[in-house]
Design an enzyme around this catalytic site. Structure first.
Site, PDB file in Angstrom:
ATOM      1  N   GLY A   1       0.847  -1.055  -0.083  1.00  0.00           N
ATOM      2  CA  GLY A   1      -0.083  -0.008   0.077  1.00  0.00           C
ATOM      3  C   GLY A   1       0.804   1.187   0.200  1.00  0.00           C
ATOM      4  N   SER A   2       0.347   2.403   0.005  1.00  0.00           N
ATOM      5  CA  SER A   2       0.931   3.627   0.038  1.00  0.00           C
ATOM      6  C   SER A   2       1.864   3.823   1.302  1.00  0.00           C
ATOM      7  CB  SER A   2      -0.081   4.710  -0.108  1.00  0.00           C
ATOM      8  OG  SER A   2       0.634   5.851  -1.003  1.00  0.00           O
ATOM      9  N   VAL A   3       2.585   4.834   1.023  1.00  0.00           N
ATOM     10  CA  VAL A   3       3.572   5.389   2.189  1.00  0.00           C
ATOM     11  C   VAL A   3       2.549   5.699   3.267  1.00  0.00           C
ATOM     12  CG1 VAL A   3       5.245   6.998   2.904  1.00  0.00           C
ATOM     13  CG2 VAL A   3       5.187   6.278   0.511  1.00  0.00           C
TER      14      VAL A   3
ATOM     15  N   ASN B   1      -7.256   0.929   7.239  1.00  0.00           N
ATOM     16  CA  ASN B   1      -6.643   1.195   8.522  1.00  0.00           C
ATOM     17  C   ASN B   1      -6.892   2.706   8.816  1.00  0.00           C
ATOM     18  OD1 ASN B   1      -4.991   0.751  10.573  1.00  0.00           O
ATOM     19  ND2 ASN B   1      -3.130   1.450   9.383  1.00  0.00           N
TER      20      ASN B   1
ATOM     21  N   SER C   1      31.119  12.187 -32.712  1.00  0.00           N
ATOM     22  CA  SER C   1      30.726  12.669 -34.079  1.00  0.00           C
ATOM     23  C   SER C   1      31.795  13.608 -34.250  1.00  0.00           C
ATOM     24  CB  SER C   1      29.380  13.492 -33.871  1.00  0.00           C
ATOM     25  OG  SER C   1      29.234  14.405 -34.906  1.00  0.00           O
TER      26      SER C   1
ATOM     27  N   LYS D   1      35.983   9.345 -38.024  1.00  0.00           N
ATOM     28  CA  LYS D   1      35.509   7.798 -38.387  1.00  0.00           C
ATOM     29  C   LYS D   1      35.538   7.395 -39.842  1.00  0.00           C
ATOM     30  CE  LYS D   1      31.673   7.678 -36.087  1.00  0.00           C
ATOM     31  NZ  LYS D   1      31.840   8.950 -35.519  1.00  0.00           N
TER      32      LYS D   1
ATOM     33  N   SER E   1      27.952   4.776 -32.408  1.00  0.00           N
ATOM     34  CA  SER E   1      27.437   3.545 -31.706  1.00  0.00           C
ATOM     35  C   SER E   1      27.900   3.842 -30.231  1.00  0.00           C
ATOM     36  CB  SER E   1      27.774   2.308 -32.147  1.00  0.00           C
ATOM     37  OG  SER E   1      29.189   2.281 -32.681  1.00  0.00           O
TER      38      SER E   1
END
Lengths: 645, 301
Positions: free
Chosen positions: A34-36, A168, A472, A476, A544
């Protein structure tokens, strides 16, 4: 209730009787979620305290800690009992799942207390994966929250079929029946499609103990059981013992030539000496010769038992295979559809290769298609290109080798898997198999008569993929172009796959997000593989940026075919060269996801060739490459079919 | 009609599954054998898991040189009887520096002789997986730990960043230098341990059974004076009392309890009326708040 029971102990016989009665108890594993701040840890503290599981020294420590870190004034802060890590006590939150143990005269319990914060969803999933029931806590003042829904959906996906809806802090809304009924109605509407077999709503106050172990006068309007009464009696039996026999082979026990046993845990069903079985992946039949145990052979073994099986015949079986009932066989396939819960900060990316692990089997696998992401608030199927941490989605998965499995709905053990990151070894996701993809069964590889070897031999060369990676503007393409000219001049059959050029055609549908970059490289790697198969020397010139995809490309090719060339030019140098004016625009924020600026470049750790370009000309680089290639002899003799050039 | 498995059968099967998983997937596993009752159960399960073969890994005892003499005798007799491969490691640096629990306190002594000693042994042999007998019901930081608990290359535990652990599918992958601590008894309680010892008739160190022993009352604990290295403080005297131990460690750090339970039934019935947890007899847990978590982060089991 060890203390209470103990008061009745007088003699040894009673101890034995007591232990025997303990032995007959069934076990229920459940989690609180359930939640905090909905009071999960407080509830477990209350359960342990009211069932007398807390010892005096633990209580003393708890009182001391409550004064130091507590959030409940002068009262004992039960959350401090389960929040076992220092960081948790200091911050007053639960980070990881804690396991706690208690028993009542009727049952034994293992509780997983799981964190409510969204960022720790993976720890909640850890607790849920071994549980049969979930207590979903709701703060009566808050009602159904986003985390209530998320946890319920994850519990459902992970195969939990029984829910306790614990409304609760009912004391804080004046024990109001209307509030309770409104929350129950809202939750029931939300959960109607989650496949739960039972939902038990109980109003309670974990802090004061109302309806936890004792009935509350203030909740006179509630006629149902207390939480503990419900936990003691709820039937969660999966009838796993009635299902078809499944035995994932975990370990081959072979101490000497006379003994070959297959060790593992029976995942479902049962087996007896003399029964016929089938080896799932090969379809080979055999019979159970022995079920070996240290106290003497067993006649039979049932779901949950860890045994060692000896077969009548010398069939080939290794870790990862399944021994199964011949009349009800599992799927054997390399492609299937699955629910995925994602755990990692690095998003799931279609096309990226992960290690897939079932209980005993393992294969490299790729998510070929992310069909949709599940919105945890309204169940909407949303189009997505990646799954971020804590998201849930449905994916198609392709494994490099066939796996034997059932759907998760049929079998929680043989239908589940995890995904592991290849580089960090982190457990990045959990999967629940939905169904096989038929195409895996129907599309078989065409067996071709002209082979890679014969094609390469006709060209008198060794197929090679030179994979140029770098920022870039690092140089290459310039280097690759020069090298191709030289190779061509010496009679080599070559081809250049250039990043920019491929993006104009094959990859024109892809952008520059991380997901698209992964797909970009996957396609190029596959094309390079086909070209290597055609016998070519391929020069791939792509930024890459990610190690994982370069590794994927490497693994697509045969040993020695893939040559990683790291064109290593420092960022400052590339940015100042800026041949296409891109760096200036990226640094100005005009281009997003630019490698080196706002998208990472993961440099190769062990490239075959490392070219440090600063102060050297492209011609010098090409000399280095030529030298390297001539040493490896890409005009290999073994590829010369004797005809000569 | 097939009988379903009992609670204890399931715990046994889970532990055996874990043993086999490690043997199938790691290059160099080891079992930490600390000679106590949990180690005895672990040893028994390891023998069962690989029957008819022997466990395919050695057993390591990190000897602080302050263990009860009866523990050492028991250890050696078990190794001989069962024929397993026993490695004993002592931190020789600590011995040279004269580290002991009296002059240096329990913290320093445990850190140097046990935690550092263990790290030395793991590095020396290059083990990539180490079994331990820790249980989640023992202590609240242990309640948080995975069954396969990842350790970085410095043997440290990062409790805030544990790997998810789904179903029985364990992630056994580690990079060179990293390792996994494996806890087959994670889901057992103290009662389960005793019940299993009773059911399987597992031998344990006689110190668990009540007997007249020479003890000194110190800092609210009854310490067995196991040898002459323990000097008496003014006003202290050695008395013979009927005592036994609920847990075993270094003798100067382990408190005895007054008891007449001289057999397993007696121990179990005493445990059922116990009002304090077993680790209360361990001085090392009380030194500071969160002290077990701190030790574990440093590489303690």
């Amino acid at each position: 209730m060890r203390h209470i029971m103990a008061e009745n102990l007088v003699a040894t016989d009673t101890v034995r009787e007591y232990l025997a009665s303990q032995e007959q108890k069934s076990l229920l594993r459940f989690l609180t979620c359930g939640s905090v701040d909905d009071g999960k840890s407080t509830l477990i503290g209350r359960l342990l305290s009211d069932t007398k599981q807390i010892f005096e020294d633990q209580l003393a420590t708890l009182e001391r800690d409550s004064r130091k870190h507590g959030t409940t004034g002068d009262d004992i802060d039960f959350a401090l009992l389960v929040d076992g890590l220092e960081a948790e006590r200091e911050q007053g939150i639960t980070i990881d799942v804690a396991y706690r143990f208690f028993a009542t005269p009727k049952r034994k319990f293992i509780v997983a207390d799981t964190p409510g914060h969204e960022q720790y969803t993976r720890n909640m999933a850890t607790g849920a994966s071994t549980a049969d029931l979930a207590i979903v806590l709701i703060d009566a003042r808050q009602g159904v929250l986003r985390q209530t829904r998320r946890h319920s959906i994850i519990a459902s996906l992970l195969g939990i079929r029984h829910i306790v809806l614990a409304v609760n802090k009912i004391d804080l809304v004046g024990f109001d029946r209307q509030v309770f009924e409104r929350i129950v109605a809202e939750y029931s509407e939300f959960a109607k499609d989650l496949g739960f077999e039972s939902i038990a709503p109980i109003p309670m106050s974990a802090r004061y103990g109302d309806n936890v172990t004792r009935r509350s006068e203030k909740l006179g309007w509630y006629a149902g059981p207390t939480l503990v009464e419900h936990l003691e009696t709820v039937e969660v039996d999966r009838a796993a013992i009635e299902k078809p026999f499944r035995f994932p082979v975990q370990y081959v026990n072979r101490p000497n030539l006379d003994f070959r046993g297959f060790a593992g845990t029976v995942a479902s069903g049962s087996i007896a000496q003399g029964d016929e079985i089938v080896v799932a992946k090969s379809g080979k039949f055999s019979k159970i010769k022995r079920i070996v145990a240290s106290g003497g052979d067993l006649k039979q073994a049932v779901e949950g038992q860890a045994v060692t099986i000896v077969l009548e015949d010398e069939v080939e079986v290794s870790r990862g295979n399944l021994l199964v009932a011949p009349g009800a066989r599992p799927q054997v396939a390399d492609q299937f559809t699955a629910n995925i819960v994602w755990f990692d900060e690095q998003a799931l990316l279609p096309g990226r290769s992960y290690i897939l692990r079932t209980e005993t089997d393992q294969a490299n696998a790729t998510v070929t298609d992310l069909k949709y992401r599940l919105n945890v608030n309204d169940f909407a199927h949303e189009a997505a290109k990646s799954l971020e941490m804590n998201e849930v989605g449905v994916c198609n998965i392709s494994a490099q080798s066939p796996l034997a499995f059932d759907t998760f709905a049929e079998n929680r053990t043989t239908g589940a898997f995890i995904l592991i990151d290849r580089l960090t070894n982190a457990t990045v996701g959990a999967g629940m198999i939905l169904h096989t993809l038929r195409r895996a069964d129907n599309i078989h590889w065409q067996s071709l008569d002209v082979t890679k070897h014969s094609r390469a031999a006709a060209k008198h060369q060794k197929p090679t993929v030179l994979w140029f990676t770098g920022l870039s503007g690092s140089g290459k393409s310039t280097i690759a172009n020069l090298l191709e000219k030289k190779l061509h001049a010496t009679g080599r059959h070559t081809y250049i796959l250039d990043g920019d050029n491929v993006r104009h055609g094959l990859n024109r549908d892809l952008g520059f997000t991380e997901a698209d970059r992964v797909e970009n490289i996957r396609r190029v790697a596959e094309v390079a593989k086909l070209m290597a198969d055609a016998g070519l020397v391929v020069l791939v010139s792509f930024i890459s940026p990610f190690r994982a995809e370069r590794q994927l490309a490497r693994e697509l090719l045969e040993e020695g075919e893939f040559v990683e060339v790291f064109v290593d030019t420092p960022f400052e140098e590339c940015a100042s060269r800026d041949p296409k004016g891109l760096y200036a625009r990226a640094l100005n924020g005009e281009i997003k996801n630019f490698t080196g600026v706002d998208s990472p470049y993961e440099a190769p750790e062990k490239p075959e060739i490392h070219l440090q370009t600063l102060g050297r000309t492209p011609e010098e680089m090409v000399d280095v490459l030529e030298g390297w290639l001539s040493e490896r002899d890409i005009a290999d003799q073994q590829y010369d079919d004797g005809g000569g050039i | 009609m097939l009988a379903k498995l009992s609670h204890l059968d399931r715990l046994e099967a889970e532990a055996i599954h874990i043993f086999r998983e490690v043997a199938a997937t790691f290059t160099k596993p080891v079992m930490l054998y600390s000679v106590g009752k949990d180690s005895s159960v672990l040893l028994h399960l390891a023998m069962k898991a690989f029957y008819p073969a022997k466990p395919p890994f050695p057993f390591l005892h990190v000897d602080t040189t302050w263990k009860f003499r009866e523990m050492i005798e028991f250890r050696d007799s078990m190794a001989e009887k069962l024929g397993f491969d026993l490695l004993v490691h002592i931190n020789e640096d600590g011995v040279r520096d004269g580290i002991n629990p009296f002059d240096h306190g329990s913290n320093t002594h445990t850190h140097v002789m046990k935690t550092v000693g263990l790290r030395q042994a793991l590095d020396k042999y290059g083990f990539d997986a180490a079994f331990g007998g820790a249980r989640r019901d023992e202590e609240k930081s242990r309640a948080k730990e995975r069954i396969f608990s990842f350790r970085n290359a410095s043997h440290a535990w990062d409790p805030k960043n544990q790997r998810p652990e789904m179903w029985k599918i364990f992630n056994t992958r580690v990079a060179p230098g990293e390792s996994i601590r494996v806890f087959p008894l994670s889901n057992w309680t103290e009662l389960d341990i005793w019940q299993y010892i009773l059911q399987e008739d597992i031998p344990i160190v006689p110190l668990y059974f009540a007997k007249e022993r020479p003890v000194v009352e110190r800092d609210g604990m009854l310490i067995l004076r196991d040898d002459e290295r323990m000097k008496l403080r003014p006003g202290e005297k050695v008395e013979n009392r009927l005592v036994r131990f609920r847990t075993l460690g270094c003798y100067p750090l382990t408190g005895a309890i007054e008891s007449d339970a001289d057999d397993l039934d007696g121990i179990v019935s005493e445990m059922l009326i116990a009002r304090t947890s077993e680790r209360q007899g361990r001085l090392i847990d009380r030194d500071e708040a969160g002290s077990m978590e701190k030790k574990k982060r440093e590489g303690y089991f």
